[in-house]
Design an enzyme around this catalytic site. Sequence first.
Site, short mmCIF file in Angstrom:
data_model
loop_
_atom_site.label_atom_id
_atom_site.label_comp_id
_atom_site.label_asym_id
_atom_site.label_seq_id
_atom_site.Cartn_x
_atom_site.Cartn_y
_atom_site.Cartn_z
N SER A 1 0.86 -1.19 0.00
CA SER A 1 0.00 0.00 0.00
C SER A 1 0.88 1.23 0.00
O SER A 1 1.99 1.21 0.56
CB SER A 1 -0.89 0.02 1.25
OG SER A 1 -0.12 0.37 2.39
N ASP A 2 0.43 2.31 -0.62
CA ASP A 2 1.12 3.57 -0.37
C ASP A 2 0.97 3.83 1.13
O ASP A 2 0.09 3.26 1.80
CB ASP A 2 0.55 4.72 -1.21
CG ASP A 2 1.54 5.90 -1.26
OD1 ASP A 2 2.51 5.91 -0.46
OD2 ASP A 2 1.35 6.81 -2.08
N TRP A 3 1.82 4.70 1.62
CA TRP A 3 1.93 4.88 3.07
C TRP A 3 0.62 5.45 3.65
O TRP A 3 0.33 6.63 3.52
CB TRP A 3 3.13 5.76 3.38
CG TRP A 3 4.43 5.01 3.57
CD1 TRP A 3 5.35 5.25 4.56
CD2 TRP A 3 4.97 3.92 2.80
NE1 TRP A 3 6.41 4.37 4.43
CE2 TRP A 3 6.21 3.54 3.38
CE3 TRP A 3 4.54 3.19 1.68
CZ2 TRP A 3 7.01 2.50 2.89
CZ3 TRP A 3 5.33 2.15 1.20
CH2 TRP A 3 6.53 1.82 1.80
N GLY A 4 -0.17 4.58 4.26
CA GLY A 4 -1.44 5.01 4.82
C GLY A 4 -2.61 4.87 3.86
O GLY A 4 -3.70 5.38 4.13
N ALA A 5 -2.40 4.14 2.76
CA ALA A 5 -3.48 4.06 1.76
C ALA A 5 -4.46 2.92 2.05
O ALA A 5 -5.50 2.84 1.39
CB ALA A 5 -2.88 3.86 0.36
#
Length: 671
Positions: free
Chosen positions: A230-234
């Site tokens: 995941s993108d960071w926090g996605a």
Amino acid sequence: MDTNIESRVEEILTKLTLKEKVSLLSGIDGWLTAAIERLGITSLIMTDGPHGVRTDHGSPARMTSPATAFPTGVSIASTWNPMLVERVGAALAEETQALGCDVLLGPCVNIIRHPLAGRNFEAYSEDPFVAGKTGTAWVKGLQGKGVGASLKHYACNNQEYERFRGNSVVDERALREIYLPHFEMVVKEAQPWTVMCAYNRVNGVYASEDYYLLTEILRGEWGFEGAVISDWGANHTTVESIEGGLDLEMPGPAKYYGGLLVDAVNIYQIEEESVNNAVRRMLRLLIKAGRLDGKERAGSVNTPEHQALARELAEDAITLLKNEESLLPLNPGSIKTIAVIGPNAAELQISGGGSARVKPPYLVSPLDALRSKLDGKVEVLYARGCGYEEDVHQEQIDEALGLAKRADAVLLFAGMPENFETEGRDRPHMQLPGGRDELIRQAAAANRNIVVVLNCGAPVEMPWIDEVKAVVQMYYPGMEGGNAIANILLGEVNPSGKLTVTYPTKLEDTPAYLNYPGGRDVIYGEEIFTGYRYYDKKGVEPLFPFGHGLSYTTFEYCEIQGQEKGKVGESVRIDIEIRNTGDCPGKEVVQLYVRDLESSLPRPVKELKGFQKVSLNPGESTTVSFELNERAFAFYHPDKRAWVVEPGAFDVLIGSSSKDIRRKAMVIIEG
Ligand code: BGC
């Protein structure tokens, strides 16, 4: 698939408890995955980013020394030189290993849809073919040296406004023809170890839980074998994400995976096999990275070779936009005084802001480089001319004008202040900030021999374009940028970069103008007509077209040779001879576009389907060959849900830019 790896993965899987399995599916901090000591599994270490190793985030890896800051993504692509990009990928791998990491979080291949999007400097192009070729070379270079890539941000991540919850509303045809082909190309041709899903939603579904994108298309249609992170926090869900195809939730500690994922298995919300599949992909990744075998990391950082490569890349990218009366290159033998003006001359911006920013060991500004190269030969005067704030200060301008009047030529460095272009925020407008336009106008009136050098990652309005003789785009050229631009301006290197995005005259002319920034929903109303596809179709004249870039020499394009007929499903070969007809060595980017002359659905006037950069001495010629595969003639048919080639006539257009087509030939594709 490697059977040794597969049997190893299955063996480890049987030894893991459910809790241990789940622990492998999220980070333990910003950059590391979990270790399982009893099985000899150590943490995978990731770091940003696409044009240098980010070392300032406090990772426990060996991040003590600064890393080489290469030019940013838009420069990388503006070289149109995949061989060079592959060498850059290899150098990035050496630096990543030297700094103790396994995966470098790049390349960022998202389509440049709107000129104001904050991360345009990090991305490659408005055209998926350029983005795909560039990304493929980058990944091949990196992974060839044993470091994993993270192809990002999948998909339709094209602006920063509402970046965490925006919903990109894209029709199927635009998705397939514009927003996915470059991801597809990189996956099929380079198999990145990981793909990073985007923050945004696509047609209502968060990319991090989108079964259609992650499982059906990425894995099913394209054969992606790696892990999705995941993108960071996605990531926002547990069950939907694991079943959608997200393997690794970043950063840690776990938010929606971890305990909630264990619970989801225990209360029968999901089968344990869904977790197993993600764990298999993480184990393969760990094995590749040597994290089960205590692999030693060699590598080197900031070597003289990497510094030279950073300069070569910057030089190959720098794009000469205008050069009236052959003002450039400047000849140090025939001028006595140069006025260097503008804050970006002394305070070079080497990158836009955000996670891609690299802390360099040193930085060569254009002013320093010009002074050292011209020392004892030409007097170099300097004035800042303007500030970073929006106001115009006439006293500052006057000081610069005093120098401009005394000089034989003016080099005016106009660009962005630090972090004006950045991740997290789109630009508020398309103008040069801080009174630079006024400074340029007045300086141009004071001295006609004026060169404007742009230091920015995306198009800007140039209301003074007719008042200046030359314009050079140096982009964000990395830590060796000063040397690179000085070599170009003084003619030691012949410019050969070409624009990978259209430069519009004004914002109102741009394809996504009516739909940008949108609200939570961002309607991709221009459909397949992004970038030059839009300007061509609407007949809107850009300031500088896609593919444009001048040289100090000239090239002749001979008649197109090659097949006049082809068959659906077979490749077509096209040859063309190119000759350097000027008097200095130079490189040309030969661009091939295809136009469908008759089609059941609307199609762009032309689309880029091939390019090659050739290097030629004066008088020398070479034959450039293109193999056009089936996709070069195809469009995506949304009703048939398939790529189709409709038999008939196609034009093959070959030229020096999308608007400077030199030769045309017709090819008949038979059914
Ligand atoms: C960015 C990614 C980056 C990640 C880690 C995110 O905010 O969108 O491109 O790799 O942070 O820094």
